[in-house]
Scaffold this motif. Structure first.
Motif, PDB file in Angstrom:
ATOM      1  N   TRP A 211       0.798  -1.229   0.000  1.00  0.00           N
ATOM      2  CA  TRP A 211       0.000   0.000   0.000  1.00  0.00           C
ATOM      3  C   TRP A 211       0.826   1.271   0.000  1.00  0.00           C
ATOM      4  N   THR A 212       2.003   1.227   0.617  1.00  0.00           N
ATOM      5  CA  THR A 212       2.841   2.416   0.747  1.00  0.00           C
ATOM      6  C   THR A 212       3.172   3.026  -0.613  1.00  0.00           C
TER       7      THR A 212
ATOM      8  N   ASP B  90       7.881  -9.363   7.608  1.00  0.00           N
ATOM      9  CA  ASP B  90       6.804  -8.598   8.224  1.00  0.00           C
ATOM     10  C   ASP B  90       7.008  -7.093   8.098  1.00  0.00           C
ATOM     11  N   ILE B  91       8.225  -6.602   8.369  1.00  0.00           N
ATOM     12  CA  ILE B  91       8.424  -5.153   8.378  1.00  0.00           C
ATOM     13  C   ILE B  91       9.645  -4.677   7.592  1.00  0.00           C
ATOM     14  N   CYS B  92      10.690  -5.487   7.462  1.00  0.00           N
ATOM     15  CA  CYS B  92      11.853  -5.026   6.710  1.00  0.00           C
ATOM     16  C   CYS B  92      11.511  -4.855   5.234  1.00  0.00           C
ATOM     17  N   ILE B  93      10.470  -5.508   4.788  1.00  0.00           N
ATOM     18  CA  ILE B  93      10.024  -5.335   3.411  1.00  0.00           C
ATOM     19  C   ILE B  93       9.692  -3.874   3.128  1.00  0.00           C
ATOM     20  N   TYR B  94       9.232  -3.134   4.136  1.00  0.00           N
ATOM     21  CA  TYR B  94       8.961  -1.704   3.949  1.00  0.00           C
ATOM     22  C   TYR B  94      10.264  -0.918   3.825  1.00  0.00           C
ATOM     23  N   SER B  95      11.243  -1.247   4.647  1.00  0.00           N
ATOM     24  CA  SER B  95      12.545  -0.577   4.540  1.00  0.00           C
ATOM     25  C   SER B  95      13.155  -0.837   3.166  1.00  0.00           C
ATOM     26  N   LEU B  96      13.081  -2.089   2.708  1.00  0.00           N
ATOM     27  CA  LEU B  96      13.579  -2.423   1.377  1.00  0.00           C
ATOM     28  C   LEU B  96      12.852  -1.633   0.301  1.00  0.00           C
TER      29      LEU B  96
ATOM     30  N   SER C 246      26.951  -0.262 -10.685  1.00  0.00           N
ATOM     31  CA  SER C 246      27.137   0.691 -11.783  1.00  0.00           C
ATOM     32  C   SER C 246      27.354   2.116 -11.296  1.00  0.00           C
ATOM     33  N   THR C 247      26.851   2.445 -10.119  1.00  0.00           N
ATOM     34  CA  THR C 247      26.922   3.827  -9.626  1.00  0.00           C
ATOM     35  C   THR C 247      27.554   3.951  -8.245  1.00  0.00           C
ATOM     36  N   GLY C 248      27.612   2.841  -7.512  1.00  0.00           N
ATOM     37  CA  GLY C 248      28.114   2.900  -6.143  1.00  0.00           C
ATOM     38  C   GLY C 248      27.056   3.295  -5.130  1.00  0.00           C
ATOM     39  N   LYS C 249      25.812   3.508  -5.576  1.00  0.00           N
ATOM     40  CA  LYS C 249      24.741   3.879  -4.643  1.00  0.00           C
ATOM     41  C   LYS C 249      24.515   2.771  -3.621  1.00  0.00           C
ATOM     42  N   GLN C 250      24.103   3.188  -2.402  1.00  0.00           N
ATOM     43  CA  GLN C 250      23.865   2.214  -1.339  1.00  0.00           C
ATOM     44  C   GLN C 250      22.531   2.485  -0.647  1.00  0.00           C
ATOM     45  N   GLY C 251      21.879   1.400  -0.255  1.00  0.00           N
ATOM     46  CA  GLY C 251      20.722   1.477   0.617  1.00  0.00           C
ATOM     47  C   GLY C 251      21.010   0.709   1.892  1.00  0.00           C
ATOM     48  N   ILE C 252      20.853   1.352   3.038  1.00  0.00           N
ATOM     49  CA  ILE C 252      21.066   0.704   4.342  1.00  0.00           C
ATOM     50  C   ILE C 252      19.686   0.566   4.963  1.00  0.00           C
ATOM     51  N   LEU C 253      19.177  -0.666   5.016  1.00  0.00           N
ATOM     52  CA  LEU C 253      17.758  -0.905   5.248  1.00  0.00           C
ATOM     53  C   LEU C 253      17.598  -1.941   6.355  1.00  0.00           C
ATOM     54  N   THR C 254      16.906  -1.559   7.411  1.00  0.00           N
ATOM     55  CA  THR C 254      16.948  -2.361   8.625  1.00  0.00           C
ATOM     56  C   THR C 254      15.567  -2.546   9.255  1.00  0.00           C
ATOM     57  N   SER C 255      15.514  -3.552  10.150  1.00  0.00           N
ATOM     58  CA  SER C 255      14.287  -3.813  10.910  1.00  0.00           C
ATOM     59  C   SER C 255      14.647  -4.466  12.237  1.00  0.00           C
TER      60      SER C 255
ATOM     61  N   VAL D  91       4.133   7.439  11.281  1.00  0.00           N
ATOM     62  CA  VAL D  91       4.005   6.509  12.404  1.00  0.00           C
ATOM     63  C   VAL D  91       4.876   5.278  12.188  1.00  0.00           C
ATOM     64  N   SER D  92       5.122   4.930  10.919  1.00  0.00           N
ATOM     65  CA  SER D  92       6.071   3.878  10.577  1.00  0.00           C
ATOM     66  C   SER D  92       6.415   4.029   9.107  1.00  0.00           C
ATOM     67  N   ALA D  93       7.365   3.232   8.645  1.00  0.00           N
ATOM     68  CA  ALA D  93       7.759   3.296   7.239  1.00  0.00           C
ATOM     69  C   ALA D  93       6.633   2.862   6.319  1.00  0.00           C
ATOM     70  N   SER D  94       5.650   2.172   6.842  1.00  0.00           N
ATOM     71  CA  SER D  94       4.521   1.739   6.013  1.00  0.00           C
ATOM     72  C   SER D  94       3.551   2.874   5.730  1.00  0.00           C
ATOM     73  N   ALA D  95       3.497   3.890   6.595  1.00  0.00           N
ATOM     74  CA  ALA D  95       2.483   4.943   6.491  1.00  0.00           C
ATOM     75  C   ALA D  95       3.109   6.322   6.658  1.00  0.00           C
ATOM     76  N   PRO D  96       3.771   6.827   5.627  1.00  0.00           N
ATOM     77  CA  PRO D  96       4.405   8.153   5.717  1.00  0.00           C
ATOM     78  C   PRO D  96       3.361   9.255   5.765  1.00  0.00           C
ATOM     79  N   SER D  97       3.684  10.329   6.472  1.00  0.00           N
ATOM     80  CA  SER D  97       2.753  11.453   6.573  1.00  0.00           C
ATOM     81  C   SER D  97       3.383  12.778   6.139  1.00  0.00           C
ATOM     82  N   ALA D  98       4.712  12.825   6.007  1.00  0.00           N
ATOM     83  CA  ALA D  98       5.369  14.080   5.629  1.00  0.00           C
ATOM     84  C   ALA D  98       6.798  13.789   5.198  1.00  0.00           C
TER      85      ALA D  98
END
Length: 369
Positions: free
Chosen positions: A139-140, A196-202, A246-255, A280-287
């Motif tokens: 949904w996010t 359950d939740i790290c999927i949102y961080s990913l 290809s770019t060196g970009k990184q994502g640091i994604l945790t739960s 309230v969480s990574a699943s439901a951003p507000s701003a």
């Protein structure tokens, strides 16, 4: 658009847990900006009494009330149901999806879509053969706020070239107080923070590091570590590093299930500034807020920043946006959605498979390969 011009979709709801309660409440909202008409046609539960209580508690105002069945099979077989919403534990998703598809029903299945990428592929193969619509209920991705941020980052490049993304989703679950058969503790039900939740961080990492989806996207290298519980052997903390060669970009994604993430859960860093995301969480951003160096001072460390904030209040939980998108796609005779296509679901599942391979969390499904 007048209500008589809107697509109509009749829903059968499978399971009566928390996420299903959120979903039906959102479906039943009267919204001026609604893009579809949603009818809650049927509820499937383990007992009729439980299903009736669900209706009485969460959607007592819906008229006529949905038909309550004491089995999922009866919902699949109901000729007045167009689409099945699946809100069961992760390990049940594959069979629930296949059963619904066998009856010719469209499917919206909660995340994680399956336990393994192989299960996801089996579901999509079945949907392809039957010609029905199927989508993972991430949904996010459908929040207008998220789509605005994607446009600013990838099309307008307000923070320049993105080079790093941090995102965390932590909840204080106190697992020791839960019964071993709880969906949050049982390996047989697909428990653990990764699915359950790290999927949102990913998801945040993928959305912000590049605009492409599924098979068109670059496949980053996955480096992962997990902490497993001693009693249940499920992951209670997971860290995933995505590295784009290809770019060196990184994502640091945790739960984690041992601490609650602060209100600011994500940071996107670019060559001209950075963005923070709140909710309230990574699943439901507000701003979100972006911070930019002024053009003449971009090379000066510690220089003043231009700051702009976007906030988005909405009624309900925010699940109705994905429901509207599904209704529009089905009315257009599509079998998959452009924001959450099948290839993207498989891509994320493959990353989580690799994270578990490196981290050590295993499910019974891994033994069936």
């Amino acid at each position: 658009m007048q209500s008589h011009d809107l697509p109509v979709l009749r829903w059968g709801i499978i399971a009566t847990g928390q996420i299903s309660s959120w979903f039906v409440r959102d479906l039943s909202l009267s919204r001026q900006d609604a893009k579809a008409i949603h009818i809650i046609q049927a509820i499937g539960s383990s007992t009729e009494q439980k299903g009736l209580k669900f209706v009485e508690t969460y959607i007592p105002h819906v008229s006529p009330p949905p038909k309550v069945y004491a089995s999922y099979e009866e919902v699949y077989a109901d000729p007045h149901v167009d689409i099945i919403y699946i809100g069961t534990p992760n390990a049940l998703h594959k069979q629930n999806c296949l059963d619904a598809i066998k009856h010719g029903k469209h499917v919206l299945c909660e995340k994680a879509f399956a336990v393994t990428s192989q299960e996801a592929k089996e579901i999509f193969d079945s949907a392809r053969d039957k010609g029905v619509f199927v989508m993972e209920a991430m949904w996010t991705r459908f929040f207008p706020l998220v789509q605005t941020l994607q446009r600013l980052v990838h099309e307008e490049k307000v923070i320049g070239d993105v080079h790093r993304v941090f995102c965390d989703l932590g909840l204080d679950m106190n697992l020791a107080t839960l019964k071993p058969e709880s969906r949050l503790r049982s390996r047989a039900l697909g428990a653990g923070t990764l699915l359950d939740i790290c999927i949102y961080s990913l998801t945040w990492g993928l959305l912000m590091l590049e605009p492409r989806l599924g098979d068109d996207a670059e496949k980053p290298r996955v480096i992962a570590a997990q902490t497993l519980s001693e009693d249940d052997e499920i992951d209670i903390a997971t860290s995933v590093l995505l590295h784009y060669p290809s770019t060196g970009k990184q994502g640091i994604l945790t739960s984690t299930c041992m601490a609650k993430t602060p209100h600011t859960f994500c940071r996107i860093e670019g060559t001209k500034g950075y963005v923070t995301v709140d909710g309230v969480s990574a699943s439901a951003p507000s701003a979100f807020t972006y911070y930019l160096k002024t053009p003449e001072e971009q090379s000066v460390a510690g220089s003043p920043m231009l700051i702009k904030r976007y906030e988005a209040e909405h009624e309900g939980f925010g699940l109705f946006w994905e429901a509207d998108a599904v209704a529009i796609d089905i009315a257009a005779c599509k079998t998959e959605n452009g924001i959450m296509p099948w290839g993207e679901t498989v891509r994320v599942m493959e990353m989580m498979d690799e994270a578990r391979r490196q981290g050590g969390a295993r499910f019974p499904q891994d033994d069936n390969k």
